[in-house]
Design a protein around this motif. Structure first.
Motif, PDB file in Angstrom:
ATOM      1  N   ALA A  76     -32.765  66.736  36.572  1.00 24.01           N
ATOM      2  CA  ALA A  76     -31.983  66.885  35.269  1.00 24.01           C
ATOM      3  C   ALA A  76     -33.262  65.973  33.713  1.00 24.01           C
ATOM      4  O   ALA A  76     -34.044  66.337  33.295  1.00 24.01           O
ATOM      5  CB  ALA A  76     -30.934  67.357  34.178  1.00 24.01           C
ATOM      6  N   GLN A  77     -32.694  64.508  34.090  1.00 24.35           N
ATOM      7  CA  GLN A  77     -33.656  63.623  33.186  1.00 24.35           C
ATOM      8  C   GLN A  77     -34.636  63.330  33.346  1.00 24.35           C
ATOM      9  O   GLN A  77     -36.251  63.588  32.341  1.00 24.35           O
ATOM     10  CB  GLN A  77     -32.432  61.915  33.290  1.00 24.35           C
ATOM     11  N   ALA A  78     -35.778  63.302  35.101  1.00 27.63           N
ATOM     12  CA  ALA A  78     -36.846  64.245  35.372  1.00 27.63           C
ATOM     13  C   ALA A  78     -37.436  64.922  34.557  1.00 27.63           C
ATOM     14  O   ALA A  78     -39.024  64.256  33.936  1.00 27.63           O
ATOM     15  CB  ALA A  78     -37.059  63.407  36.746  1.00 27.63           C
ATOM     16  N   ALA A  79     -36.794  65.884  35.131  1.00 26.19           N
ATOM     17  CA  ALA A  79     -37.390  67.418  34.450  1.00 26.19           C
ATOM     18  C   ALA A  79     -37.762  67.140  32.795  1.00 26.19           C
ATOM     19  O   ALA A  79     -38.531  67.701  31.910  1.00 26.19           O
ATOM     20  CB  ALA A  79     -36.587  68.872  35.143  1.00 26.19           C
ATOM     21  N   ALA A  80     -36.927  66.861  32.159  1.00 25.76           N
ATOM     22  CA  ALA A  80     -37.084  66.996  30.539  1.00 25.76           C
ATOM     23  C   ALA A  80     -37.933  65.534  30.055  1.00 25.76           C
ATOM     24  O   ALA A  80     -38.882  66.001  29.183  1.00 25.76           O
ATOM     25  CB  ALA A  80     -35.005  66.072  29.979  1.00 25.76           C
ATOM     26  N   ALA A  81     -37.843  64.915  30.598  1.00 25.39           N
ATOM     27  CA  ALA A  81     -38.748  63.704  30.219  1.00 25.39           C
ATOM     28  C   ALA A  81     -40.337  64.152  30.252  1.00 25.39           C
ATOM     29  O   ALA A  81     -40.955  64.080  29.283  1.00 25.39           O
ATOM     30  CB  ALA A  81     -38.639  62.693  30.648  1.00 25.39           C
ATOM     31  N   THR A  82     -40.953  64.994  31.633  1.00 21.81           N
ATOM     32  CA  THR A  82     -41.910  65.706  31.541  1.00 21.81           C
ATOM     33  C   THR A  82     -42.431  66.244  30.727  1.00 21.81           C
ATOM     34  O   THR A  82     -43.559  67.019  30.267  1.00 21.81           O
ATOM     35  CB  THR A  82     -41.777  65.580  32.895  1.00 21.81           C
ATOM     36  N   GLY A  83     -41.518  67.620  31.273  1.00 26.44           N
ATOM     37  CA  GLY A  83     -41.539  69.286  30.365  1.00 26.44           C
ATOM     38  C   GLY A  83     -40.779  68.996  28.499  1.00 26.44           C
ATOM     39  O   GLY A  83     -41.814  69.293  28.055  1.00 26.44           O
ATOM     40  N   GLN A  84     -40.680  67.413  28.322  1.00 27.74           N
ATOM     41  CA  GLN A  84     -40.342  67.778  26.758  1.00 27.74           C
ATOM     42  C   GLN A  84     -42.371  67.804  25.672  1.00 27.74           C
ATOM     43  O   GLN A  84     -42.710  68.207  25.238  1.00 27.74           O
ATOM     44  CB  GLN A  84     -39.879  66.417  26.607  1.00 27.74           C
ATOM     45  N   ILE A  85     -43.049  66.312  26.916  1.00 28.44           N
ATOM     46  CA  ILE A  85     -44.647  66.931  26.227  1.00 28.44           C
ATOM     47  C   ILE A  85     -44.607  68.324  26.233  1.00 28.44           C
ATOM     48  O   ILE A  85     -45.763  68.246  24.771  1.00 28.44           O
ATOM     49  CB  ILE A  85     -45.468  66.053  27.615  1.00 28.44           C
ATOM     50  N   THR A  86     -45.100  69.199  27.593  1.00 25.20           N
ATOM     51  CA  THR A  86     -45.744  70.119  27.154  1.00 25.20           C
ATOM     52  C   THR A  86     -44.278  71.245  26.138  1.00 25.20           C
ATOM     53  O   THR A  86     -45.732  71.475  25.153  1.00 25.20           O
ATOM     54  CB  THR A  86     -45.106  70.872  28.322  1.00 25.20           C
ATOM     55  N   LEU A  87     -43.176  71.223  25.502  1.00 26.19           N
ATOM     56  CA  LEU A  87     -42.728  71.944  25.203  1.00 26.19           C
ATOM     57  C   LEU A  87     -43.401  71.577  23.269  1.00 26.19           C
ATOM     58  O   LEU A  87     -43.640  72.315  22.652  1.00 26.19           O
ATOM     59  CB  LEU A  87     -40.834  72.131  25.371  1.00 26.19           C
ATOM     60  N   SER A  88     -43.206  69.849  23.166  1.00 28.94           N
ATOM     61  CA  SER A  88     -43.531  69.201  21.660  1.00 28.94           C
ATOM     62  C   SER A  88     -45.335  69.792  21.417  1.00 28.94           C
ATOM     63  O   SER A  88     -45.569  70.144  20.055  1.00 28.94           O
ATOM     64  CB  SER A  88     -43.843  67.690  22.278  1.00 28.94           C
ATOM     65  N   GLN A  89     -45.616  70.047  22.262  1.00 26.15           N
ATOM     66  CA  GLN A  89     -47.472  69.966  22.273  1.00 26.15           C
ATOM     67  C   GLN A  89     -47.591  71.627  21.844  1.00 26.15           C
ATOM     68  O   GLN A  89     -48.184  72.348  21.149  1.00 26.15           O
ATOM     69  CB  GLN A  89     -48.388  70.007  23.336  1.00 26.15           C
ATOM     70  N   CYS A  90     -47.178  72.695  22.874  1.00 24.84           N
ATOM     71  CA  CYS A  90     -47.040  73.878  22.912  1.00 24.84           C
ATOM     72  C   CYS A  90     -46.427  74.173  21.188  1.00 24.84           C
ATOM     73  O   CYS A  90     -47.266  75.053  20.301  1.00 24.84           O
ATOM     74  CB  CYS A  90     -46.270  74.581  23.885  1.00 24.84           C
ATOM     75  N   TRP A  91     -45.292  73.647  20.574  1.00 24.79           N
ATOM     76  CA  TRP A  91     -44.969  73.861  19.622  1.00 24.79           C
ATOM     77  C   TRP A  91     -45.604  73.482  18.422  1.00 24.79           C
ATOM     78  O   TRP A  91     -46.316  74.410  17.750  1.00 24.79           O
ATOM     79  CB  TRP A  91     -43.706  73.559  19.141  1.00 24.79           C
ATOM     80  N   ALA A  92     -46.015  72.593  18.260  1.00 19.06           N
ATOM     81  CA  ALA A  92     -46.930  71.863  17.246  1.00 19.06           C
ATOM     82  C   ALA A  92     -48.825  72.188  17.038  1.00 19.06           C
ATOM     83  O   ALA A  92     -49.150  72.631  16.827  1.00 19.06           O
ATOM     84  CB  ALA A  92     -47.854  70.834  17.287  1.00 19.06           C
TER      85      ALA A  92
END
Length: 379
Positions: free
Chosen positions: A85-101
């Motif tokens: 979960a920690q590894a997935a969050a660290a990886t996915g957060q970049i995609t998520l923030s880029q999408c919102w921005a």
């Protein structure tokens, strides 16, 4: 208590100055682990429309673990272990923030990212820092996108769901309302997936045992970590902080516009707002101990008095002076939360004793109350 439908349906800018919107993983990410970009564009258009009308918006967005799990090809949606979960969050957060921005930028809106852990909002000093950051972002006309920092959070220091995180962010930001976009369109008298006779509860003035009993803790999608139980707990936090909370369907396009037109959903009406410190106390999710009180103490607390040792029937847990404790009735109802004035061993020794007897028991009398009324919030 259930009341007729409220005119607050839609939480329009004319009614609500500052709004927190929570989006769950199942709405933002499809079963293949891809962002549902077309749906998200309609939500961002809703946000842009409301901001143009003068409403300030804060977004609480799930989805990092679901997105990261697909990219890393992790089993069980990245929730097979804490490390996954920690590894997935660290990886996915970049995609998520880029999408919102990117999508907010297309609508002329600047986005900001805030990642928080449970301790950031449970620790009073850090809570105030988070509150100040949110306030400054609002002044700068920015849309904060908030998520739990799952890459460092552990079972002991995490919210566990973004429903309660959204309510606490609403409290820290002094929001007027919180909207939880869900895979169901509100609170029902029974599980609507299992009972065809289940009825939508449109307006809730008070969260009592009957309302709490309608909750179903399951997460239908398998992606998220919350259910109706977490949403009712979020409603307790938001309403006690003076904010309304709505549960509406996010399964439609442009969900905020859709809600503004048909008004279908459940709204928990705000209680009178507590003073800032007491609101923070009432909204805390972690406590160190429990103080069981008798009927006389319960009545005194209801009148705004401090908790005296004489009214204490039992002390539970290990805590230090200044820790947060729950105050319960003898039948197990939590009625208040406050900062304790004694360590747990001393509190147990003076429980049920009159003030004049405490000095003889402890050899000193530093404080005459167990929890002072200035550091106590009824819940």
């Amino acid at each position: 208590m259930v009341a007729p439908v409220t005119p607050l349906s839609g939480f329009l800018p004319a009614q609500i100055r500052r709004l927190v919107i929570k989006i769950g993983s199942a709405l933002l990410v499809d079963p293949d682990g891809q962002v549902r970009e077309n749906w998200l564009r309609t939500l961002v258009a809703d946000v842009a429309e409301r901001r143009a009308a003068g409403q300030q918006v804060i977004i609480v967005s799930s989805g990092a673990i679901a997105l990261g799990a697909r990219r890393l090809k992790l089993p069980k949606g990245g929730r097979g272990s804490l490390e996954d979960a920690q590894a997935a969050a660290a990886t996915g957060q970049i995609t998520l923030s880029q999408c919102w921005a990117s999508l907010l930028h297309e609508n002329g809106i600047t986005a900001a990212q805030m990642l928080v852990t449970l301790d950031d909002l449970e620790n009073r000093r850090r809570y105030l820092n988070a509150s100040a950051t949110l306030e400054r972002l609002m002044q700068l006309n920015v849309v904060p996108v908030v998520n739990e920092n799952d890459s460092v959070a552990t079972a002991e220091i995490r919210f566990g769901d973004n429903d309660r995180l959204a309510a606490r962010i609403g409290q820290a930001a002094r929001a007027d309302a919180v909207v939880l976009l869900s895979d169901v369109d509100g609170l029902y008298s029974a599980n609507p997936h299992a009972d065809a006779n289940a009825m939508l509860i449109e307006t809730i003035e008070r969260i009592d045992a009957r309302i709490a009993g309608m909750a179903d803790s399951g997460s239908a999608s398998g992606m998220g970590s919350g259910g109706m139980t977490s949403k009712i707990e979020a409603a307790r936090i938001a309403t006690s902080a003076g904010a309304h909370l709505a549960i509406i369907s996010g399964k439609v396009e442009a969900p905020l516009s859709h809600w503004a037109k048909d008004g279908r959903g459940s709204i928990f009406l705000a209680a009178p707002a507590k003073r800032a410190r007491k609101g923070w106390l009432a909204g805390r999710l972690t406590v160190r101990g429990r103080i069981v009180v008798d009927a006389g103490a319960e009545k005194a607390l209801g009148k705004g008095n401090s908790l005296l040792p004489a009214g204490v029937a039992k002390v539970e847990g290990i805590f230090a002076r200044g820790d947060v404790v729950d105050i319960l009735t003898e039948d197990g109802r939590v009625i208040a939360r406050g900062l304790i004035e004694y360590d747990s061993d001393e509190a147990a020794r003076i429980a049920g004793k009159r003030s004049e007897d405490i000095a003889a028991l402890l050899g000193h009398l530093p404080r005459s109350v167990l929890v002072h009324r200035d550091h106590l919030a009824m819940v």
